[in-house]
Write a protein that holds these residues in place. Structure first.
Motif, mmCIF file in Angstrom:
data_model
loop_
_atom_site.group_PDB
_atom_site.id
_atom_site.type_symbol
_atom_site.label_atom_id
_atom_site.label_comp_id
_atom_site.label_asym_id
_atom_site.label_seq_id
_atom_site.Cartn_x
_atom_site.Cartn_y
_atom_site.Cartn_z
ATOM 1 N N VAL A 172 30.027 24.113 53.597
ATOM 2 C CA VAL A 172 30.052 24.354 52.149
ATOM 3 C C VAL A 172 31.400 24.961 51.746
ATOM 4 O O VAL A 172 32.037 24.523 50.775
ATOM 5 N N LEU A 173 31.829 25.969 52.495
ATOM 6 C CA LEU A 173 33.117 26.587 52.189
ATOM 7 C C LEU A 173 34.265 25.618 52.402
ATOM 8 O O LEU A 173 35.251 25.628 51.648
ATOM 9 N N THR A 174 34.136 24.749 53.425
ATOM 10 C CA THR A 174 35.173 23.741 53.650
ATOM 11 C C THR A 174 35.275 22.776 52.483
ATOM 12 O O THR A 174 36.363 22.424 52.014
ATOM 13 N N ALA A 175 34.112 22.341 51.976
ATOM 14 C CA ALA A 175 34.112 21.433 50.816
ATOM 15 C C ALA A 175 34.702 22.118 49.590
ATOM 16 O O ALA A 175 35.449 21.519 48.817
ATOM 17 N N LEU A 176 34.357 23.409 49.393
ATOM 18 C CA LEU A 176 34.932 24.141 48.266
ATOM 19 C C LEU A 176 36.448 24.257 48.385
ATOM 20 O O LEU A 176 37.188 24.153 47.394
ATOM 21 N N ALA A 177 36.922 24.491 49.608
ATOM 22 C CA ALA A 177 38.372 24.594 49.815
ATOM 23 C C ALA A 177 39.064 23.267 49.541
ATOM 24 O O ALA A 177 40.168 23.224 48.975
ATOM 25 N N ARG A 178 38.401 22.148 49.901
ATOM 26 C CA ARG A 178 39.008 20.842 49.650
ATOM 27 C C ARG A 178 38.991 20.484 48.165
ATOM 28 O O ARG A 178 39.796 19.665 47.718
ATOM 29 N N MET A 179 38.060 21.088 47.402
ATOM 30 C CA MET A 179 38.044 20.825 45.971
ATOM 31 C C MET A 179 39.256 21.422 45.277
ATOM 32 O O MET A 179 39.638 20.968 44.191
ATOM 33 N N VAL A 180 39.846 22.429 45.885
ATOM 34 C CA VAL A 180 41.052 23.046 45.306
ATOM 35 C C VAL A 180 42.153 22.996 46.367
ATOM 36 O O VAL A 180 42.462 23.986 47.028
ATOM 37 N N PRO A 181 42.755 21.798 46.572
ATOM 38 C CA PRO A 181 43.771 21.690 47.638
ATOM 39 C C PRO A 181 45.045 22.465 47.323
ATOM 40 O O PRO A 181 45.760 22.874 48.224
ATOM 41 N N GLN A 182 45.305 22.683 45.996
ATOM 42 C CA GLN A 182 46.510 23.411 45.584
ATOM 43 C C GLN A 182 46.090 24.554 44.665
ATOM 44 O O GLN A 182 46.049 24.399 43.432
ATOM 45 N N PRO A 183 45.751 25.710 45.210
ATOM 46 C CA PRO A 183 45.227 26.813 44.396
ATOM 47 C C PRO A 183 46.194 27.252 43.303
ATOM 48 O O PRO A 183 45.772 27.561 42.186
ATOM 49 N N GLN A 184 47.478 27.321 43.589
ATOM 50 C CA GLN A 184 48.433 27.788 42.597
ATOM 51 C C GLN A 184 48.476 26.849 41.395
ATOM 52 O O GLN A 184 48.458 27.284 40.233
ATOM 53 N N GLN A 185 48.500 25.537 41.677
ATOM 54 C CA GLN A 185 48.524 24.570 40.579
ATOM 55 C C GLN A 185 47.228 24.617 39.779
ATOM 56 O O GLN A 185 47.229 24.573 38.535
ATOM 57 N N SER A 186 46.075 24.721 40.476
ATOM 58 C CA SER A 186 44.791 24.784 39.781
ATOM 59 C C SER A 186 44.705 26.042 38.921
ATOM 60 O O SER A 186 44.199 26.005 37.784
ATOM 61 N N ALA A 187 45.191 27.183 39.436
ATOM 62 C CA ALA A 187 45.158 28.417 38.657
ATOM 63 C C ALA A 187 46.025 28.303 37.410
ATOM 64 O O ALA A 187 45.643 28.743 36.319
ATOM 65 N N ALA A 188 47.213 27.685 37.549
ATOM 66 C CA ALA A 188 48.092 27.519 36.393
ATOM 67 C C ALA A 188 47.449 26.607 35.345
ATOM 68 O O ALA A 188 47.497 26.889 34.129
ATOM 69 N N GLU A 189 46.816 25.510 35.800
ATOM 70 C CA GLU A 189 46.178 24.599 34.855
ATOM 71 C C GLU A 189 44.976 25.257 34.170
ATOM 72 O O GLU A 189 44.761 25.086 32.955
ATOM 73 N N LEU A 190 44.170 26.052 34.899
ATOM 74 C CA LEU A 190 43.034 26.752 34.297
ATOM 75 C C LEU A 190 43.516 27.794 33.293
ATOM 76 O O LEU A 190 42.917 27.962 32.209
ATOM 77 N N ARG A 191 44.589 28.520 33.614
ATOM 78 C CA ARG A 191 45.149 29.495 32.682
ATOM 79 C C ARG A 191 45.615 28.817 31.399
ATOM 80 O O ARG A 191 45.383 29.303 30.290
ATOM 81 N N LEU A 192 46.268 27.648 31.529
ATOM 82 C CA LEU A 192 46.723 26.917 30.355
ATOM 83 C C LEU A 192 45.538 26.444 29.499
ATOM 84 O O LEU A 192 45.576 26.508 28.255
ATOM 85 N N LEU A 193 44.448 25.990 30.159
ATOM 86 C CA LEU A 193 43.265 25.539 29.422
ATOM 87 C C LEU A 193 42.633 26.687 28.642
ATOM 88 O O LEU A 193 42.254 26.543 27.464
ATOM 89 N N LEU A 194 42.535 27.872 29.250
ATOM 90 C CA LEU A 194 41.955 29.025 28.567
ATOM 91 C C LEU A 194 42.826 29.461 27.399
ATOM 92 O O LEU A 194 42.313 29.850 26.332
ATOM 93 N N GLU A 195 44.152 29.417 27.585
ATOM 94 C CA GLU A 195 45.036 29.790 26.480
ATOM 95 C C GLU A 195 44.878 28.828 25.305
ATOM 96 O O GLU A 195 44.865 29.241 24.134
ATOM 97 N N ARG A 196 44.737 27.559 25.575
ATOM 98 C CA ARG A 196 44.553 26.590 24.492
ATOM 99 C C ARG A 196 43.196 26.773 23.802
ATOM 100 O O ARG A 196 43.087 26.632 22.575
ATOM 101 N N LEU A 197 42.141 27.074 24.587
ATOM 102 C CA LEU A 197 40.843 27.351 23.984
ATOM 103 C C LEU A 197 40.896 28.603 23.107
ATOM 104 O O LEU A 197 40.290 28.651 22.014
ATOM 105 N N ARG A 198 41.600 29.669 23.556
ATOM 106 C CA ARG A 198 41.740 30.887 22.770
ATOM 107 C C ARG A 198 42.506 30.608 21.486
ATOM 108 O O ARG A 198 42.200 31.167 20.421
ATOM 109 N N ALA A 199 43.541 29.730 21.561
ATOM 110 C CA ALA A 199 44.292 29.398 20.348
ATOM 111 C C ALA A 199 43.453 28.543 19.389
ATOM 112 O O ALA A 199 43.581 28.654 18.162
ATOM 113 N N ALA A 200 42.577 27.682 19.936
ATOM 114 C CA ALA A 200 41.740 26.825 19.078
ATOM 115 C C ALA A 200 40.552 27.575 18.494
ATOM 116 O O ALA A 200 40.002 27.164 17.464
#
Length: 342
Positions: free
Chosen positions: A283-311
């Protein structure tokens, strides 16, 4: 006076014709003898031939032939032979062929630094003496007895070695060696520091060395004092002085019952939960494979939240979607939404 006459010499036509004919016959006889002698005279030297599968670069008619560093002949002809081979004709000085027989070996070698080639004859394992017209066959199993060391062969070998050695695999090996060397850098720095410390201490005078060791003795004294204080604090505890039996009972309960019970509990929990933890691994292995690039995923999630806060800005009563809808020309929807206002 006739045309054939000479002043002061009595000669007639018949005698002049006779003398001319004799002189012409003598000249013809001398020339014929010289030509016959040249045709019957054999050129000095021992003619042999080499049949090879390849010829070294720069080996031409007139190329020198050496044996033991001495010029012993020349190449007289080069011609194609059967099955794609070549025949090199040599004329050798038989008086210089010491130790050479039909087992000799051949090198195509450079004669000087300018790359001019020559043929070098090397002594073989032993065989029959060389005779006039001998043909040495260096094809098939004897092909390895012909070595090409000419400048062109050396350059080609260097190029092939460069292609085979300087490969991506070699670059990976060098990079790995560099990484391993870098891993040993802290150890090397520690050794250098220790060596420097030993060297400096050897050069320091005794008074300075004892002075530098003074703070260490001071720290030792403070540690000893703190230890005495801890011992005194334990011995001065009111519980130990007034109710020693209850204190001993509490210590015995902790060491004899509580700690063994915790050990048994943890042991049983480890035995019972080991299978569960094994199930968590995929299960943990599958979760790790879902986020192969944590830094990129974190940056994209931060950008999505900022856009939701602005909207959906906060107007004091909670987030409200910041949107405008143009309903002009749609009265069936505009009238109910606007409360009957046209």
């Amino acid at each position: 006076m006739p045309n054939y006459g000479m002043p002061g010499v009595a000669v007639d036509r018949k005698r002049a014709m006779t003398v001319g004919a004799v002189a012409l016959a003598l000249v013809v006889t001398v020339v014929a003898g010289w030509v016959l002698d040249r045709s019957q005279k054999t050129e000095a030297g021992l003619p042999i031939s080499l049949r090879t599968e390849r010829i070294g670069d720069g080996v031409l008619v007139g190329t020198d032939v050496r044996a033991n560093g001495v010029v012993v002949g020349k190449v007289t002809a080069i011609s194609p032979d059967r099955n794609g081979t070549q025949q090199i004709s040599l004329r050798l000085d038989d008086s210089e062929l010491f130790g050479l027989d039909d087992s000799l070996q051949v090198d195509y070698a450079p004669a000087n630094l300018f790359g001019i080639s020559e043929i070098e004859l090397r002594t073989g394992a032993g065989g029959s003496p060389l005779r006039s017209g001998t043909v040495l066959d260096f094809t098939g199993r004897r092909a390895s007895e012909v070595y090409d060391a000419t400048m062109g062969s050396i350059l080609r070998s260097a190029a092939q070695m460069g292609d085979s050695v300087l490969t991506p695999q070699m670059a990976s090996v060098i990079a790995q060696a560099a990484a391993d060397t870098q891993a040993f850098t802290p150890l090397a720095q520690a050794l250098i520091t220790a060596q420097r410390t030993v060297t400096n201490n050897q050069k320091m005078p005794m008074s300075e060395l004892v002075g530098n060791l003074g703070p260490a003795f001071d720290g030792g004294g403070r540690f000893a004092g703190a230890t005495v204080q801890v011992v005194d604090l334990i011995l001065s505890m009111q519980r130990l002085q007034t109710d020693r039996a209850a204190y001993d009972k509490g210590v015995a309960t902790v060491t004899g019952q509580l700690l063994p019970a915790l050990a048994t509990t943890f042991t049983q929990a480890g035995n019972q939960l080991s299978g569960t933890t094994d199930m968590l691994v995929p299960v943990l292995t599958a979760l790790a494979r879902m986020v192969p690039q944590p830094q990129q995923s974190a940056a994209e999630l931060r950008l999505l939240l900022e856009r939701l806060r602005a909207a959906m800005p906060d107007n004091g009563q909670g987030p409200v979607l910041n949107v405008e809808v143009d309903l002009k020309g749609v009265p069936a929807i505009a009238v109910p939404l606007l409360g009957g206002i046209g």
